[in-house]
Design a protein around this motif. Structure first.
Motif, short mmCIF file in Angstrom:
data_model
loop_
_atom_site.label_atom_id
_atom_site.label_comp_id
_atom_site.label_asym_id
_atom_site.label_seq_id
_atom_site.Cartn_x
_atom_site.Cartn_y
_atom_site.Cartn_z
N ASP A 119 0.83 -1.20 0.00
CA ASP A 119 0.00 0.00 0.00
C ASP A 119 0.87 1.25 0.00
N LEU A 121 -0.48 4.16 -1.45
CA LEU A 121 -1.49 5.07 -2.01
C LEU A 121 -1.39 6.47 -1.42
N VAL A 138 -9.93 1.57 -1.50
CA VAL A 138 -9.51 1.06 -0.20
C VAL A 138 -10.39 -0.11 0.23
N VAL A 141 -9.34 -3.26 -1.58
CA VAL A 141 -8.10 -3.84 -1.03
C VAL A 141 -8.42 -4.62 0.24
N VAL A 148 -1.52 -7.17 3.54
CA VAL A 148 -1.12 -5.86 3.06
C VAL A 148 0.08 -5.35 3.86
N ALA A 150 1.75 -1.87 4.50
CA ALA A 150 1.55 -0.43 4.33
C ALA A 150 2.88 0.29 4.43
N PRO A 154 -0.79 3.32 6.96
CA PRO A 154 -1.87 2.77 6.13
C PRO A 154 -2.66 3.89 5.48
N SER A 155 -2.92 3.76 4.20
CA SER A 155 -3.63 4.81 3.46
C SER A 155 -5.01 5.05 4.06
N ILE A 169 -6.87 1.54 4.98
CA ILE A 169 -6.34 0.20 4.72
C ILE A 169 -6.19 -0.59 6.02
N ALA A 171 -3.92 -3.19 7.27
CA ALA A 171 -2.64 -3.82 6.94
C ALA A 171 -2.29 -4.94 7.91
#
Length: 218
Positions: A119, A121, A138, A141, A148, A150, A154-155, A169, A171
């Motif tokens: 991630d 983003l 998001v 995902v 994930v 990140a 995390p986005s 996100i 993660a």
């Protein structure tokens, strides 16, 4: 170096540390602005990307597939650089400048059954709630149920408060660069951050030059 921290185990010992950080100038919280002036930003980002790649390799099997989502900012740059340092892995890089096309590319990439999503983003500079299109990306995902990693934060997560900004996100692991962000250690951020790893910059002098390297360790 990378320090691995599990949420809930470190808040007590970091409490005093972050009280001190709150009193420091804001610029000291950002690794890209606190390195020696002789270290180019491009070099710092390159080393950060390699640190991300090392963690991604540790999370995937030989011959596995890593899907990287890269946005416009530094986190996206780190993800793009990481994609260049993943030997023995297949890489799928999605340019997320347009969230609508990125979502379409993401759904198509899922057909290749990636082992990990990186991630990249959004980063710590996010200062507003995500719009609907980015929220959809998001959500996709998170719903993919694929681990994930990140980058930095995390986005969609506020790096100061640890709260979701519309969507965030979830993660399995977060590699944060430089100084741990206060929001990542808040209880409300636990499900988004997962295991927190801190990649610190190691400076060393070579002749009259000062060079920097993000070095993960476990």
């Amino acid at each position: 170096m990378v320090v691995r921290l599990k949420q809930g185990e470190v808040r007590g010992c970091y409490c005093f540390f972050f009280l001190m950080i709150r009193r420091r100038p804001r610029s000291t919280l950002f690794p890209y602005t606190t390195l020696f002036r002789s270290v180019a930003v491009e070099s710092v980002m390159a080393n950060a990307g390699q640190a991300v790649a090392q963690v991604a390799l540790s999370m995937t099997p030989e011959g596995g597939t890593i899907l990287l989502i890269a946005g416009k900012g530094n986190n996206g740059g780190d993800a793009r650089i990481a994609a260049e340092h993943l030997p023995g892995r297949s890489q799928i890089l999605i340019d997320a400048n347009d969230p609508v096309s990125a979502l379409r590319d993401f759904n198509h990439a899922l057909e290749q059954r990636p082992d990990l999503i990186v991630d990249g983003l959004f980063g710590i500079g996010l200062n507003r709630d995500l719009d609907e299109d980015h929220c959809d990306l998001v959500y996709a995902v998170n719903e993919a149920k694929i681990p994930v990693l990140a980058v930095d934060c995390p986005s969609g997560l506020n790096a100061d408060t640890g709260k979701s900004m519309g969507a965030a996100i979830m993660a399995k692991r977060t590699i944060t660069l430089g100084t741990p962000k206060i929001g990542l250690l808040q209880p409300c951020a636990d499900d988004h951050v997962g295991t927190l790893e801190v990649a610190r910059s190691e400076e060393r002098r070579v002749g009259k030059e000062c060079r920097s390297r993000w070095s993960p360790y476990h």
